[in-house]
Write an enzyme that holds these catalytic residues in place. Structure first.
Site, PDB file in Angstrom:
ATOM      1  N   THR A 555       0.849  -1.302   0.518  1.00 23.88           N
ATOM      2  CA  THR A 555      -0.083   0.000  -0.056  1.00 23.88           C
ATOM      3  C   THR A 555       0.814   1.501  -0.334  1.00 23.88           C
ATOM      4  OG1 THR A 555       0.315   0.414   2.548  1.00 23.88           O
ATOM      5  CG2 THR A 555      -1.912  -1.804   1.552  1.00 23.88           C
ATOM      6  N   LYS A 682      13.432   8.134  -2.530  1.00 19.36           N
ATOM      7  CA  LYS A 682      13.609   8.017  -3.312  1.00 19.36           C
ATOM      8  C   LYS A 682      15.350   8.466  -2.912  1.00 19.36           C
ATOM      9  CE  LYS A 682      10.321   5.941  -6.304  1.00 19.36           C
ATOM     10  NZ  LYS A 682      10.529   6.291  -7.752  1.00 19.36           N
TER      11      LYS A 682
END
Length: 815
Positions: A555, A682
């Site tokens: 999720t 990231k």
């Protein structure tokens, strides 16, 4: 001559007794037989219940008594033919009337002594043996009944009498020498004292009766007929892969029986062992199966461990203190105190320092043990020479058993490694000098996990079972389930991994199946599942307590990310597609890494960066091998790369973003991608994995979006700004074209600082020809100084993201 004993389940009703009679008919054609039978299954418990109720003046005893009557009358009605039925019913009713009178007496005098208990419970075996002998005589002419009380003589220790072996052996031997019948039926469990009063042989006494007869007549074999096909390598109710042991030794059988293998009562072995009489455990309901043969030597010396057993409901008593060191007599006083109060010791262990003694007993006796031991050492406790007795409850003992363990190095190491790898904490260890048994005290909740892990280690092809619990089975999660389904056979055969999905959840429903959810119908099952709850999902995984449990988050939900620490604390590994946890506050990220190490539970999140590309794994290998990252350059957004690769002077920026969303390259809210926050997360994760302490606020985000787009309140408003600000995006494209460059959204980390932003990339740069939705990462390190280590490939899309998650699963399985 053979001696056969049939337990309560074998003679529970008329149908089962008919099976017993068929076995006896077949055996009687070849051998003379003595048949020892138990009470009809459950009757002994009903008799004791009726006695207790009557003693407490509870008239419900009449109802229990009537149930006993009905069982026996119904059994006669179904087994005995019309010719003999009335005579048999008369005799049975006579015995039942005698039982009724005893119960009525208890109701009046309210005293249920051990002597009366023996009198009452004896009716179970006396009734069953009579009914079975009468039924048997209908098909076997030379069959008779003999009351065991006329043969077995004991002392007067009611409910657990000690047999007078010499007199009993003489009685049995003399009777069978004179008896010419092909089959003799005898009630188990019952005996008598010198005053001709009924006594009983205690728990498992019917087995003991059979063994005494076998020993006295020097039988060819003693057969114990029950409802399982022998002694199993582990409890088959807890370990599905358990199988019957073909042949074991007397000593191995005794060890397994002591540690909970209920098909054989330990004292049974002694009379047979003395005369070296083989014991065969057989299944009444599958008489053609081999069963387990118990002999002097057993066989299969190549298999050092013969079985794994356990005892539940154990308490660990610890007596400790500096005053014990070098002072003789503490052990004697401890065991004497327990012995005087009839507290049975199951396990003993003492450290060489003499600072403490640990004793395992049954939990039901722990309070009494606490009282008597503290009373015994009251002086030493008052002087603080030792501490009051410490009690740890809710424990169990698991044991590996085998005669040949002493000849094989590393058995204990393999045992404890298997337990440790499955996060089963060992509280105490005991091993005798014979090395026939290695026992470990563990938490009661870990019994099934421990038995399964040990059975897998010692008896099975080393296939490792992974139990997956997946939250988020939308696009990526659904593809992951399909990939697992397709690869299950391959993983089993080639990597020795059994990957099964035990729990699934979406935002509305959740389902669990301990033996594995059918991946052909998981969607239909999920629609009928329970209402979704993050807490209930966690509680269910914790309660199942399966070995190699893995929680997988597919999720982008912050609430789910907050639950990771709960799983890690329970030694449940976590695989995360969700980037929120690893890009949250540095202290939270570090806590998860610390919990992973502390509780020996992996925390993997390869798909956080580069989807299925091995970016984080490669970075970890560099760091673990002693290299140091000095700089990172990367294009980390497959969606942004797709957008800028397709945006040109013949298309609008608005339409390309719409296309990227339609093809699944962006989040449902494309602002998450275009704002640069996702890329910032990231590069933050990569910097942290490289060993740098950074937070998201430390990442410089140079947005290419105009102010109006950044401030749009809804997705529709955002798309409208892409139309009104088209000239802004056109200028970005034209500038790059004029400089003979490509637009790429670049993440950079250098000298401890990180930034993300849109850049014009010239033809000489590795980023220039990056196509489609591909990602690329350049690692500059102390080893890769001039030419970086480059990782390049598809960095977005459901298929590759699912394969990245699958890769983490396999990594865990092979660790």
């Amino acid at each position: 001559m053979k001696v056969l004993k049939f337990g309560g389940t074998s003679v529970a009703n008329a149908e089962n007794i008919s099976k017993v009679i068929k076995i006896l008919e077949s055996e009687s054609k070849k051998n003379k037989i003595a048949v020892v039978v138990s009470a009809l299954g459950g009757t002994t418990d009903m008799l004791i219940e009726a006695g207790n109720l009557a003693t407490n003046k509870d008239e419900k005893y009449i109802e229990v008594f009537q149930n006993i009557v009905n069982r026996h009358i119904n059994t006669v009605e179904e087994l005995i033919d019309n010719k003999n039925k009335q005579a048999v019913l008369n005799e049975v009713n006579t015995k039942l009337e005698e039982l009724k009178q005893i119960l009525q007496g208890l109701y009046l005098i309210n005293e249920f002594s051990n002597k009366t208990i023996d009198k009452i419970v004896s009716f179970g075996e006396l009734l069953s043996s009579y009914i079975i002998s009468e039924a048997l005589q209908q098909t076997v002419k030379n069959a008779s009944l003999k009351d065991s009380r006329e043969l077995i003589l004991t002392d007067s220790t009611f409910t657990n009498a000690t047999v007078k072996i010499k007199e009993t052996t003489t009685n049995i031997s003399s009777f069978f020498k004179k008896n010419k019948d092909k089959i003799v039926v005898l009630p188990g469990f019952v005996s008598r004292n010198k005053n001709n009063e009924t006594t009983t042989l205690g728990r498992g006494g019917s087995d003991y009766t059979a063994a005494l007869i076998a020993s006295a007549v020097k039988a060819d074999v003693l057969e114990i007929w029950t409802d399982v096909s022998g002694m199993y390598t582990a409890n088959p109710k807890l370990v599905k892969q358990a199988f019957p042991i073909e042949e074991i030794s007397y000593q191995e059988a005794m060890e397994l029986s002591h540690f909970g293998a209920k098909v054989l009562y330990p004292p049974t072995v002694h009379p047979a062992l003395q005369k070296k009489i083989p014991i065969l455990i057989k299944n009444t309901f599958s008489p053609d199966e081999k069963g387990t043969l118990i002999t002097k030597k057993g066989k299969d010396k190549k298999q050092p461990v013969k079985g794994i057993s356990h005892i539940e409901n154990i308490a660990l008593l610890t007596l400790e203190g500096n005053g014990m060191v070098g002072v003789p007599g503490f052990s004697k006083r401890l065991f004497s105190a327990l012995s005087r109060n009839n507290i049975n010791v199951v396990l003993i262990t003492q450290a060489s320092s003499e600072h403490s003694i640990c004793v395992g007993i049954f939990s039901s006796e722990s309070k009494k043990a606490k009282h008597v031991v503290d009373e015994e050492f009251v002086y030493e406790i008052s002087k603080k020479k030792i501490k009051p007795l410490l009690i740890e409850d809710s424990l169990a003992i698991v044991a590996v058993v085998g005669d040949n363990m002493k000849n094989h190095q590393g058995i204990s190491g393999r045992m404890f490694r298997a337990l440790g790898n499955n996060n089963v904490n060992v509280r105490a260890i005991a091993q005798g000098a014979s090395e026939r048994n290695i026992s470990a005290v563990i938490s009661h909740k870990d019994i099934k996990k421990a038995l399964t892990a040990l059975h897998n280690r010692f008896f099975e092809k080393q296939i490792k079972t992974l139990n997956l619990f997946i939250v988020g089975v939308g696009n990526v999660g659904g593809i992951l389930l399909n990939q697992i389904k397709k690869q299950q056979d391959y993983l089993n055969e080639n990597l020795l991994l059994n990957v099964r999905v035990v729990g699934i959840s979406n935002s509305k429903k959740m389902i669990f199946e301990e033996e594995g959810i059918n991946l052909n119908t998981w969607n239909e099952q999920l629609q009928k599942g329970k209402k979704q709850s993050h807490k209930l999902f966690f509680d269910t995984i914790k309660e199942l307590n399966l070995s190699n449990s893995i929680f997988i988050d597919v999720t982008a939900n912050e609430d789910v990310a907050k639950t990771y620490k709960n799983y890690l604390r329970e030694s449940i590994s976590v695989i995360a597609c969700n980037k929120i946890a690893c890009s949250s506050k540095y202290s939270d990220y570090k806590e998860l890494k610390d919990l992973s190490r502390k509780y020996n539970a992996s925390f993997l999140f390869e798909t956080n960066v580069g989807a299925g590309l091995p970016v984080i794994n490669t970075l970890n290998n560099l760091i673990n091998s002693g290299d140091k990252v000095t700089s990172i350059q990367a294009v980390l957004s497959g969606s942004l790369n797709f957008i800028f690769n397709n945006f040109n002077d013949t298309s609008s920026f608005h339409d390309i973003v719409k296309q990227a969303q339609a093809e699944g390259y962006t989040e449902p809210d494309p602002r998450i991608d275009l704002s640069g926050v996702d890329v910032a997360r990231k590069i933050l994760i990569l910097a942290r994995e490289a060993g740098y302490k950074l937070d998201l606020k430390d990442i410089k985000n140079q947005s290419f979006l105009p102010k109006e787009s950044l401030e749009a309140k809804t997705v529709d408003d955002f798309y409208n700004t892409l139309k009104t600000e088209e000239s802004h995006f056109s200028e970005l494209y034209k500038s790059a074209q004029n400089n003979d460059s490509q637009l790429k959204y670049v993440a950079e980390f250098n000298n401890g600082k990180a930034s993300v932003g849109l850049k014009e990339i010239d033809k000489e740069h590795p980023f220039y020809n990056l196509k489609g939705k591909d990602n690329i990462v350049l690692f500059f390190t102390e080893r890769y100084t001039e030419q970086p280590l480059i990782i390049k490939g598809a960095g977005a899309g459901a298929e590759v993201t699912a394969s990245g998650l699958f890769g983490d699963i396999i990594t865990l399985g092979r660790n």
